[in-house]
Design a protein around this motif. Structure first.
Motif, PDB file in Angstrom:
ATOM      1  N   LEU A  99       0.850  -1.192   0.000  1.00  0.00           N
ATOM      2  CA  LEU A  99       0.000   0.000   0.000  1.00  0.00           C
ATOM      3  C   LEU A  99       0.879   1.234   0.000  1.00  0.00           C
ATOM      4  N   LEU A 100       0.755   2.053  -1.027  1.00  0.00           N
ATOM      5  CA  LEU A 100       1.451   3.330  -1.074  1.00  0.00           C
ATOM      6  C   LEU A 100       0.533   4.395  -0.494  1.00  0.00           C
ATOM      7  N   ALA A 101       0.900   4.890   0.678  1.00  0.00           N
ATOM      8  CA  ALA A 101       0.142   5.960   1.328  1.00  0.00           C
ATOM      9  C   ALA A 101       0.844   7.269   1.006  1.00  0.00           C
ATOM     10  N   ASP A 102       0.463   7.873  -0.108  1.00  0.00           N
ATOM     11  CA  ASP A 102       1.174   9.042  -0.614  1.00  0.00           C
ATOM     12  C   ASP A 102       0.767  10.299   0.150  1.00  0.00           C
ATOM     13  N   GLU A 103       1.762  11.039   0.625  1.00  0.00           N
ATOM     14  CA  GLU A 103       1.558  12.264   1.402  1.00  0.00           C
ATOM     15  C   GLU A 103       0.604  12.011   2.572  1.00  0.00           C
ATOM     16  N   ILE A 104       0.988  11.068   3.390  1.00  0.00           N
ATOM     17  CA  ILE A 104       0.131  10.616   4.491  1.00  0.00           C
ATOM     18  C   ILE A 104      -0.177  11.734   5.472  1.00  0.00           C
ATOM     19  N   ASN A 105       0.737  12.693   5.615  1.00  0.00           N
ATOM     20  CA  ASN A 105       0.485  13.760   6.587  1.00  0.00           C
ATOM     21  C   ASN A 105      -0.461  14.838   6.074  1.00  0.00           C
ATOM     22  N   ARG A 106      -1.019  14.642   4.876  1.00  0.00           N
ATOM     23  CA  ARG A 106      -2.085  15.537   4.407  1.00  0.00           C
ATOM     24  C   ARG A 106      -3.466  15.056   4.875  1.00  0.00           C
ATOM     25  N   ALA A 107      -3.526  13.822   5.360  1.00  0.00           N
ATOM     26  CA  ALA A 107      -4.794  13.305   5.881  1.00  0.00           C
ATOM     27  C   ALA A 107      -5.043  13.841   7.281  1.00  0.00           C
ATOM     28  N   THR A 108      -6.316  13.927   7.658  1.00  0.00           N
ATOM     29  CA  THR A 108      -6.659  14.367   9.010  1.00  0.00           C
ATOM     30  C   THR A 108      -6.265  13.290  10.017  1.00  0.00           C
ATOM     31  N   PRO A 109      -6.085  13.653  11.282  1.00  0.00           N
ATOM     32  CA  PRO A 109      -5.739  12.656  12.296  1.00  0.00           C
ATOM     33  C   PRO A 109      -6.721  11.485  12.350  1.00  0.00           C
ATOM     34  N   ARG A 110      -8.005  11.758  12.114  1.00  0.00           N
ATOM     35  CA  ARG A 110      -9.014  10.688  12.134  1.00  0.00           C
ATOM     36  C   ARG A 110      -8.753   9.679  11.026  1.00  0.00           C
ATOM     37  N   THR A 111      -8.381  10.157   9.857  1.00  0.00           N
ATOM     38  CA  THR A 111      -8.092   9.254   8.738  1.00  0.00           C
ATOM     39  C   THR A 111      -6.759   8.548   8.939  1.00  0.00           C
ATOM     40  N   GLN A 112      -5.773   9.264   9.453  1.00  0.00           N
ATOM     41  CA  GLN A 112      -4.498   8.626   9.774  1.00  0.00           C
ATOM     42  C   GLN A 112      -4.703   7.461  10.739  1.00  0.00           C
ATOM     43  N   ALA A 113      -5.592   7.655  11.715  1.00  0.00           N
ATOM     44  CA  ALA A 113      -5.830   6.629  12.722  1.00  0.00           C
ATOM     45  C   ALA A 113      -6.456   5.369  12.138  1.00  0.00           C
ATOM     46  N   SER A 114      -7.067   5.482  10.964  1.00  0.00           N
ATOM     47  CA  SER A 114      -7.681   4.304  10.345  1.00  0.00           C
ATOM     48  C   SER A 114      -6.631   3.269   9.951  1.00  0.00           C
ATOM     49  N   LEU A 115      -5.355   3.673   9.893  1.00  0.00           N
ATOM     50  CA  LEU A 115      -4.282   2.751   9.532  1.00  0.00           C
ATOM     51  C   LEU A 115      -3.648   2.063  10.749  1.00  0.00           C
ATOM     52  N   LEU A 116      -3.975   2.520  11.946  1.00  0.00           N
ATOM     53  CA  LEU A 116      -3.318   1.979  13.138  1.00  0.00           C
ATOM     54  C   LEU A 116      -3.551   0.483  13.286  1.00  0.00           C
ATOM     55  N   GLU A 117      -4.791   0.052  13.158  1.00  0.00           N
ATOM     56  CA  GLU A 117      -5.111  -1.365  13.361  1.00  0.00           C
ATOM     57  C   GLU A 117      -4.451  -2.235  12.300  1.00  0.00           C
TER      58      GLU A 117
END
Length: 313
Positions: A99-117
């Motif tokens: 999975l290429l998560a391009d420019e991951i820090n442009r996502a909101t914290p809520r969306t970033q958190a969707s990758l934690l699990e």
């Protein structure tokens, strides 16, 4: 080991002067870890990830993160099918091998958190239904540091800690950049890359990496380094026990790539900056004049080498 050399050969068809970055990406793949690539725009972060995916006979998906991307755009949704009058599960792009998560820090914290699990447990949960991912699964994320104050959301510590390695991209040298111009001015070499590693081979190599021997002295050396990050006067927050395990795993893979079945202190030193730099937080005073990279370098310099390593010098 021929498979490792083959994948390096294929990636060299596209990438110039990125041998270290390719090795680190292989380390993450062999240990089923994730990678964060950081540099200014245009240095080849996305190209590295795409070339890497072309070498593997697996599924590759890309998410271009923006502030309006929702968690469901990443993991998936339960949607109502009017034909069957039932809810059906539609998984998102996260269900893949690379999975290429391009420019991951442009996502909101809520969306970033969707990758934690999924990054930790290799599974996703959608409205109470759990979907397990088939191995291997690796996230290759990119971010541009110079834009950290403009339309971006810095990754929290919990998210950063999920990445096995953080790889900074330097500018190419003069001659490397000339070679880039010559290679890309009339063609797209990415189309010449062949798939040389099957998913089964990845699993087999991963099993062999886990058998690479680590002596108690090397384990103590690793713990000495990570524990010093928690006690050093420059540090506000040090590396976690997950970081100690990450350093151990990365050292194993580094030794394996070099053709050895045992870990040397040099293997630990080679990967430590990439494992630890994103896991430490400096004090406000230290951050004015120091960087995490300088901290890790100083800790390694002061760490006591195992006895056999000192005798070999």
């Amino acid at each position: 080991m021929s498979t490792i050399q083959n994948i390096k050969k294929e990636m060299s068809k596209v990438l110039i002067g990125r041998e270290k970055e390719v090795d680190l990406l292989l380390i993450a793949l062999l240990q089923e870890g994730h990678v964060l690539l950081e540099s200014v725009p245009g240095t080849g972060k996305t190209l590295l990830a795409k070339t890497f995916s072309h070498c593997i006979e697996g599924d590759f998906k890309r998410i271009q993160f923006t502030p309006d991307v929702l968690p469901s755009d990443v993991t998936g949704i339960q949607f109502f099918n009017p034909k069957t009058q039932e809810f059906e599960l539609r998984t998102g792009p996260v269900v893949t091998n690379v999975l290429l998560a391009d420019e991951i820090n442009r996502a909101t914290p809520r969306t970033q958190a969707s990758l934690l699990e999924v990054m930790e447990e290799k599974q996703i949960t959608i409205d109470g239904e759990t979907v397990s991912l088939q191995p291997p699964f690796i996230v290759v994320a990119t971010q541009n540091p110079i834009e950290s104050q403009q339309g971006t959301f810095p990754l929290p510590a919990a998210q950063l800690d999920r990445f096995l390695l953080k790889i900074p991209f330097a500018y190419p040298s003069f001659e490397e950049e000339r070679s880039i111009l010559n290679r890309f001015k009339s063609s797209q070499p990415l189309h010449t890359v062949e798939k040389v590693m099957s998913l089964g081979e990845i699993q087999s190599l991963s099993s062999l990496v886990k058998e690479v021997h680590i002596s108690e002295d090397i384990e103590s050396y690793i713990l000495q380094i990570t524990r010093e990050t928690r006690e050093h006067e420059w540090v506000e927050v040090g590396a976690s026990p997950r970081a100690s395990l990450a350093l151990l795993k990365a050292s194993q893979a580094q030794a394996f790539i070099e053709g050895r079945d045992f870990v040397r202190p040099q293997d630990v030193v080679a990967v430590a900056p990439f494992v630890l730099q994103h896991r430490v937080q400096l004090t406000i005073e230290a951050s004015l004049t120091r960087t995490p990279e300088e901290l890790i370098d100083r800790i390694i310099e002061m760490a006591t080498l195992p006895v056999e390593a000192r005798q070999a010098q």
